[in-house]
Write an enzyme that holds these catalytic residues in place. Structure first.
Site, PDB file in Angstrom:
ATOM      1  N   ARG A 198       0.831  -1.190   0.000  1.00  0.00           N
ATOM      2  CA  ARG A 198       0.000   0.000   0.000  1.00  0.00           C
ATOM      3  C   ARG A 198       0.869   1.244   0.000  1.00  0.00           C
ATOM      4  O   ARG A 198       1.945   1.265   0.595  1.00  0.00           O
ATOM      5  CB  ARG A 198      -0.942   0.022   1.218  1.00  0.00           C
TER       6      ARG A 198
ATOM      7  N   GLU B 177      -3.233   8.044  -5.548  1.00  0.00           N
ATOM      8  CA  GLU B 177      -3.409   7.318  -6.807  1.00  0.00           C
ATOM      9  C   GLU B 177      -4.609   7.879  -7.566  1.00  0.00           C
ATOM     10  O   GLU B 177      -5.675   8.029  -6.979  1.00  0.00           O
ATOM     11  CB  GLU B 177      -3.597   5.816  -6.544  1.00  0.00           C
TER      12      GLU B 177
ATOM     13  N   HIS C  97      -0.553   0.271  -9.764  1.00  0.00           N
ATOM     14  CA  HIS C  97      -1.293  -0.625  -8.854  1.00  0.00           C
ATOM     15  C   HIS C  97      -1.810  -1.863  -9.596  1.00  0.00           C
ATOM     16  O   HIS C  97      -2.985  -2.234  -9.497  1.00  0.00           O
ATOM     17  CB  HIS C  97      -2.458   0.125  -8.200  1.00  0.00           C
TER      18      HIS C  97
END
Length: 310
Positions: free
Chosen positions: A237, A266, A285
């Site tokens: 994360r 993000e 991601h």
């Protein structure tokens, strides 16, 4: 029954849900997450809600889930879902535990090899007629290197198996896993302290959730304490590492390379800071999102939602 799916899901799994509950019962829109008003309206009368990591199931959106009985998470991280609030409302939250572990583990091993060798980013130079052979002749081999894992759950353990198959020595830190747990001996991994991992590992890979205890776990001081020439990989994360500190260490040369798949914000905001960093891999991601992993994750959640709505 009515099911809302707000982000992309494998079509075969969506069809499984349509066959079970009827085509009109499934509201599938991979871009619904980007339309907050439409999303809130869609979940108001649904029984199940299926999301990935971008849909923030908390606050007003959670309050709109008046009839929801189950939330299926197409992935394993739950920091985008207010789990305690869901439990208080009697909503069951189901992650796709283990379904994308291989995709993440392969990403870690692949980027570790690429960054240690530091020889695969010369295509433009070679095409231009340059021949940087001397500059790229000091790459490091994978066998014999020390892989340090922060977190030794299912993904960390699979990463360790792949690393050992390549001849790496693997050490790991996980305060939640007792030293007597069979996984340490079964996989052949030595438990270490966080400080030992930091100073001994040639590659450090993070596999922990974002909690108060892990926020900025790898800050400027810890990155500075890493073994000279080490590589840092984060697929867990954003917020667990200090991104500015990574940039500084790469430009200084104290950090050999870094692969970041997750970020504090993000999408990553446009910035010039990353542009001149050597031996850097940035991905959006997707470490746990492969063709095969998407099929496994989607089918697992489809089956779990069907079971929960029986």
């Amino acid at each position: 029954m009515r099911i809302v799916i707000s982000e992309f899901m494998d079509e075969a799994a969506v069809d499984t849900l349509r066959q079970r509950f009827g085509p009109d019962a499934i509201h599938y829109d991979a871009n619904l997450v980007d339309n907050p008003a439409a999303l809130a309206a869609a979940v108001a009368d649904c029984d199940a809600f299926i999301v990935r990591n971008r849909t923030q199931v908390r606050g007003a959106l959670l309050a709109a889930c008046g009839k929801v009985k189950v939330i299926g998470r197409l992935g394993v991280g739950l920091d985008n879902i207010d789990v305690p609030a869901c439990e208080a409302r009697g909503i069951r939250v189901i992650p796709a535990t283990g379904a994308n572990a291989l995709a993440v583990a392969e990403y870690v091993i692949g980027t570790a090899m690429l960054l240690r060798r530091a020889s695969y980013l010369s295509t433009a130079e070679v095409i231009a007629g340059k021949w940087p052979r001397n500059k790229l002749s000091a790459g490091r081999e994978t066998a014999g290197a020390v892989m340090g894992l922060i977190g030794f759950g299912s993904i960390g353990q699979l990463t360790a198996r792949l690393a050992r198959a390549l001849g790496m020595h693997v050490i790991a830190y996980d305060p939640a896993l007792p030293a007597t747990h069979t996984a340490w001996q079964d996989i052949g991994v030595q438990p270490k302290t966080l400080e030992q991992i930091t100073t001994e590992a040639d590659v450090i890979s993070l596999h922990v959730p974002l909690l108060d205890a892990t926020r900025n776990l790898f800050d400027a001081n810890r990155i500075a304490a890493m073994k000279p020439g080490a590589v840092l990989i984060n697929t867990s994360r954003g917020g667990i590492i200090d991104e500015a500190a990574v940039v500084a260490a790469l430009k200084l040369g104290s950090l050999r390379g870094a692969a970041l798949d997750v970020f504090t914000q993000e999408p990553l905001p446009a910035t010039a800071d990353w542009a001149d960093c050597p031996n850097l891999v940035l991905t959006p991601h997707i470490a746990g999102v492969s063709f095969e992993a998407n099929i496994r994750v989607s089918s697992m959640i489809a089956a779990a939602v069907i079971d929960a709505l029986k």
